[in-house]
Design a protein around this motif. Structure first.
Motif, mmCIF file in Angstrom:
data_model
loop_
_atom_site.group_PDB
_atom_site.id
_atom_site.type_symbol
_atom_site.label_atom_id
_atom_site.label_comp_id
_atom_site.label_asym_id
_atom_site.label_seq_id
_atom_site.Cartn_x
_atom_site.Cartn_y
_atom_site.Cartn_z
ATOM 1 N N ALA B 20 0.838 -1.207 0.000
ATOM 2 C CA ALA B 20 0.000 0.000 0.000
ATOM 3 C C ALA B 20 0.866 1.247 0.000
ATOM 4 O O ALA B 20 0.588 2.225 -0.713
ATOM 5 C CB ALA B 20 -0.909 -0.033 1.244
ATOM 6 N N ASP B 21 1.943 1.133 0.777
ATOM 7 C CA ASP B 21 2.854 2.277 0.844
ATOM 8 C C ASP B 21 3.513 2.546 -0.518
ATOM 9 O O ASP B 21 3.619 3.690 -0.977
ATOM 10 C CB ASP B 21 3.922 1.996 1.911
ATOM 11 C CG ASP B 21 4.796 3.202 2.167
ATOM 12 O OD1 ASP B 21 4.235 4.329 2.154
ATOM 13 O OD2 ASP B 21 6.031 3.041 2.318
ATOM 14 N N LEU B 22 3.932 1.409 -1.150
ATOM 15 C CA LEU B 22 4.555 1.524 -2.494
ATOM 16 C C LEU B 22 3.594 2.144 -3.502
ATOM 17 O O LEU B 22 3.939 3.027 -4.277
ATOM 18 C CB LEU B 22 4.989 0.136 -3.002
ATOM 19 C CG LEU B 22 6.373 -0.328 -2.595
ATOM 20 C CD1 LEU B 22 6.586 -1.762 -3.028
ATOM 21 C CD2 LEU B 22 7.438 0.562 -3.244
ATOM 22 N N LYS B 23 2.363 1.655 -3.452
ATOM 23 C CA LYS B 23 1.336 2.165 -4.378
ATOM 24 C C LYS B 23 1.144 3.671 -4.179
ATOM 25 O O LYS B 23 1.066 4.454 -5.141
ATOM 26 C CB LYS B 23 0.033 1.414 -4.126
ATOM 27 C CG LYS B 23 -1.053 1.737 -5.126
ATOM 28 C CD LYS B 23 -2.333 1.052 -4.748
ATOM 29 C CE LYS B 23 -3.443 1.535 -5.686
ATOM 30 N NZ LYS B 23 -4.761 1.133 -5.152
ATOM 31 N N ASN B 24 1.113 4.016 -2.914
ATOM 32 C CA ASN B 24 0.944 5.430 -2.577
ATOM 33 C C ASN B 24 2.092 6.283 -3.140
ATOM 34 O O ASN B 24 1.885 7.355 -3.695
ATOM 35 C CB ASN B 24 0.885 5.539 -1.039
ATOM 36 C CG ASN B 24 0.508 6.947 -0.632
ATOM 37 O OD1 ASN B 24 -0.194 7.649 -1.380
ATOM 38 N ND2 ASN B 24 0.967 7.382 0.520
ATOM 39 N N ARG B 25 3.329 5.704 -3.018
ATOM 40 C CA ARG B 25 4.518 6.452 -3.510
ATOM 41 C C ARG B 25 4.483 6.601 -5.048
ATOM 42 O O ARG B 25 4.843 7.640 -5.582
ATOM 43 C CB ARG B 25 5.804 5.719 -3.105
ATOM 44 C CG ARG B 25 6.118 5.846 -1.649
ATOM 45 C CD ARG B 25 7.368 5.037 -1.341
ATOM 46 N NE ARG B 25 8.556 5.712 -1.814
ATOM 47 C CZ ARG B 25 9.446 6.243 -1.017
ATOM 48 N NH1 ARG B 25 9.266 6.235 0.290
ATOM 49 N NH2 ARG B 25 10.507 6.836 -1.502
ATOM 50 N N ILE B 26 4.055 5.501 -5.680
ATOM 51 C CA ILE B 26 4.031 5.546 -7.156
ATOM 52 C C ILE B 26 2.984 6.523 -7.650
ATOM 53 O O ILE B 26 3.212 7.290 -8.594
ATOM 54 C CB ILE B 26 3.792 4.119 -7.725
ATOM 55 C CG1 ILE B 26 5.030 3.264 -7.488
ATOM 56 C CG2 ILE B 26 3.472 4.167 -9.235
ATOM 57 C CD1 ILE B 26 4.802 1.797 -7.697
ATOM 58 N N GLU B 27 1.859 6.510 -7.018
ATOM 59 C CA GLU B 27 0.777 7.361 -7.495
ATOM 60 C C GLU B 27 0.965 8.829 -7.088
ATOM 61 O O GLU B 27 0.430 9.729 -7.724
ATOM 62 C CB GLU B 27 -0.554 6.847 -6.939
ATOM 63 C CG GLU B 27 -0.995 5.608 -7.684
ATOM 64 C CD GLU B 27 -2.266 5.026 -7.104
ATOM 65 O OE1 GLU B 27 -2.778 4.091 -7.695
ATOM 66 O OE2 GLU B 27 -2.716 5.534 -6.041
ATOM 67 N N SER B 28 1.752 9.086 -6.106
ATOM 68 C CA SER B 28 1.923 10.460 -5.629
ATOM 69 C C SER B 28 3.064 11.161 -6.386
ATOM 70 O O SER B 28 4.212 10.703 -6.370
ATOM 71 C CB SER B 28 2.239 10.437 -4.136
ATOM 72 O OG SER B 28 2.796 11.656 -3.744
ATOM 73 N N LEU B 29 2.740 12.253 -7.054
ATOM 74 C CA LEU B 29 3.736 13.029 -7.822
ATOM 75 C C LEU B 29 4.815 13.562 -6.894
ATOM 76 O O LEU B 29 6.005 13.550 -7.210
ATOM 77 C CB LEU B 29 3.042 14.181 -8.552
ATOM 78 C CG LEU B 29 3.957 15.091 -9.365
ATOM 79 C CD1 LEU B 29 4.617 14.327 -10.509
ATOM 80 C CD2 LEU B 29 3.200 16.289 -9.911
#
Lengths: 158, 508
Positions: B20-29
């Motif tokens: 979830a953390d990774l996904k958040n990092r990828i999606e966050s500019l």
């Protein structure tokens, strides 16, 4: 200022040099025509500098030197209105030119309009127009339509 | 919790939060930006450590464009930034140019009096090319006069720079002509071959051409340029090709996007003057001109002075020697005087007026002559004229070397000068065969002494006696009158009497 190369092409003695002389700044002598087969002059039309390559005329002994046409932005095909065969020759000349440099904007000058021996038929003119060329009936001697010829060619290539 | 979530929890176990953390990092500019910022610098360092070629290649175009854009929008700011860098170079360049100019001026002044300089002046006068230009050409080993960047296919001139403004023809036409000559040579002599025209030599001009795929660079050179210049030519062409690859590919006749190309081309405007040592070596065999000029001036002055004095001497000699009664033997200058040696009749006149008209004053003539009696015709004429005081109707003239005294002279004048004239005639100094007494003078004399009746009885006629004209008085007179007549003309060589005594009348 934009610069464009244009070439004057046609049979021998149809008046290419006379037409050019009437309109351009003479830079080199006519001797170049008989030595290396081309004479270069310049003229400014509508903020564009035309570098006019007056290529020596075609005759039975010497074909047009097509190397001189490479890079031309426009072509002025010139025929002698008192010699109808030179008008017909424009088709074959153009075919040769097109093979070498592809399609480029072209205008046609049927020269020597001032002479009584004028014998271009409407059919001949029609055949030229059918190729999409704008035809000018010029007189280098009296300066008729000379400016129109170069101005039109310049507009086509701008 | 849904069944799906339950299933995911069973499969990924405790890593679900990390995902979830990774996904958040990828999606966050913001996260992504932070991540790139973190690795960008080490990545560049790493690339540079391995040469950095790829990095330079990638950044070349965007950096170049950015810089151009930035400079266009804020030129003043960039000029200020670059000033500390550029100013020393500009100062150095100006200083070098001034030094070079001074050197040229020094050379020109130095050579102003040399033979070659005069030759150049003559050439300049003959050809109309300014002297400075000719002098510079002579001092040149070589100079690149013009550089043309030409688009190969169209023959259109992209850029042109010149070292002088001597060219008068249209550069665009010249550029096109280069292209035409190129085509002509290629078609005529190297058919089917990719060889290209690289050298042209016309008189003192050389044209070297470097060929690229789409452009060619031609430079017009005077003098003998080193081969290294060819390399410079190709290097410059390569640099332009690299810097303007896009512009060249898109070139349709508008050369405004090549504005910086002339900077690269300007490196080719090379000039090399002859070294001073080289010039001095060339001058070793040359003798300085000025001593010759001074010598020539002195010789000219002396020569002119000599010629002037010689001319005056010759003139004086000619005038004096032709003067009757003067025979010169030697004339020479002594100080400022013309000394005349020879013979001089005391009666001979010195033609001072004529001498004066030739610039010889009376005080300049120093006569050291020996007196003599001159029998020259001219002198005799002068002398007789003065001595005889010729009356009207009597003339003296020279004919074929003899002096003639002729005409009809008054009887009394003849009588008065008779002895002198006869003596001169006897000495053959005077010809008097055409001298005769005038009728009028004898007639007047008779009228004064005789009556009309007596005069009516007398007749006068002329007669030649011993080659001498005389008057003959004939007729009849009474004794008394006859006696008077005989007394009147007694012993006269000029009048002869043939008068008979008249018979006396009978005194009846």
């Amino acid at each position: 200022m934009d610069k464009k190369k244009v070439c004057m092409v046609g049979d021998f003695s149809v008046g290419k040099t006379s037409l050019t002389q009437k309109f351009v700044n003479n830079v080199f002598s006519e001797q170049y025509l008989t030595t290396i087969g081309v004479k270069i002059d310049t003229a400014i039309v509508d903020e564009t500098k035309l570098i006019v390559w007056d290529v020596a005329g075609r005759d039975s002994l010497s074909p047009i030197n097509l190397s001189y046409l490479v890079g031309a932005s426009g072509i002025a095909l010139v025929a002698d209105g008192t010699r109808p065969e030179t008008v017909d020759d424009l088709h074959s000349i153009w075919d040769t030119v097109e093979k070498r440099i592809g399609k480029v904007p072209t205008v046609v000058a049927l020269n020597k309009r001032d002479l009584p021996e004028w014998s271009v038929t409407p059919e001949q003119i029609q055949s030229l127009k059918e190729r999409g060329w704008i035809v000018f009936e010029t007189s280098a001697k009296e300066g008729v339509e000379v400016e129109g010829l170069f101005t039109q060619l310049c507009r086509l290539i701008q | 919790m849904s069944q799906l979530d339950e299933l995911r929890r069973i499969i990924v176990g405790g890593n679900a939060d990390q995902l979830a953390d990774l996904k958040n990092r990828i999606e966050s500019l913001e996260h992504r930006t932070n991540d790139v910022a973190e690795v960008l610098s080490p990545a560049i360092d790493k690339e540079l450590a391995s040469g950095g070629d790829r990095l330079v290649e990638s950044f070349k175009e965007p950096v170049s464009r950015s810089l151009k854009q930035a400079i266009r929008t804020e030129p003043a700011e960039y000029a200020e930034i670059l000033y500390p860098v550029m100013a020393p170079s500009i100062r150095r360049a100006i200083s070098q140019a001034i030094s070079s100019l001074l050197l040229t001026i020094n050379r020109s002044i130095d050579s102003a009096t040399s033979v070659s300089a005069w030759k150049l002046r003559m050439q300049s006068w003959r050809t109309g090319v300014p002297y400075a230009e000719l002098a510079l050409r002579q001092s040149l080993v070589y100079r690149v006069e013009h550089v043309y960047l030409i688009h190969r296919d169209t023959g259109l001139l992209i850029k042109e720079i010149s070292s002088s403004d001597t060219q008068t023809l249209d550069s665009d036409a010249i550029g096109a002509m280069f292209s035409a000559i190129q085509s002509f040579v290629q078609d005529s002599f190297t058919a089917g071959n990719d060889s290209r025209l690289t050298d042209l030599k016309v008189g003192e001009y050389n044209v070297w051409v470097a060929h690229g795929a789409q452009t060619m660079l031609a430079c017009v050179i005077t003098g003998d340029a080193p081969e290294a210049l060819k390399q410079d030519l190709y290097d410059t062409l390569d640099q332009i090709r690299t810097d303007y690859s896009i512009e060249i590919a898109r070139f349709q006749g508008d050369s405004s996007s090549f504005d910086g190309a002339d900077l690269a081309m300007s490196n080719l405007l090379q000039v090399r003057l002859k070294d001073i040592d080289e010039k001095q070596a060339a001058r070793k065999s040359k003798v300085p001109l000025w001593p010759f000029l001074i010598l020539a001036a002195v010789l000219l002055f002396v020569g002119y002075h000599w010629f002037e004095r010689k001319t005056l001497l010759d003139t004086a000699n000619h005038l004096l020697d032709n003067q009757p009664g003067i025979a010169t033997t030697h004339l020479f200058w002594e100080d400022d005087k013309i000394v005349v040696q020879g013979l001089r009749d005391p009666d001979a006149k010195i033609p001072f007026a004529t001498l004066e008209s030739y610039g010889i004053s009376e005080s300049q003539i120093d006569l050291r002559t020996i007196p003599f009696r001159s029998l020259e015709v001219g002198m005799e004429l002068q002398r007789f004229t003065e001595e005889l005081e010729l009356p009207s109707g009597v003339y003296l003239s020279e004919r074929e070397g003899s002096i003639y005294l002729y005409g009809e002279a008054p009887f009394l004048w003849l009588q008065h000068n008779n002895n002198r004239i006869r003596q001169l005639a006897a000495d053959r100094r005077l010809n008097i065969s055409q001298l005769s007494p005038s009728y009028e003078s004898v007639s007047d004399l008779l009228e004064q002494s005789f009556s009309k009746e007596d005069l009516a009885r007398l007749k006068m006629s002329s007669l030649v006696v011993d080659e001498q004209s005389v008057l003959v008085v004939g007729g009849q007179l009474d004794i008394q009158s006859l006696t008077i007549l005989q007394v009147m003309f007694a012993n006269s060589d000029w009048v002869r009497l043939n008068v008979q005594p008249r018979p006396l009348k009978s005194e009846s």
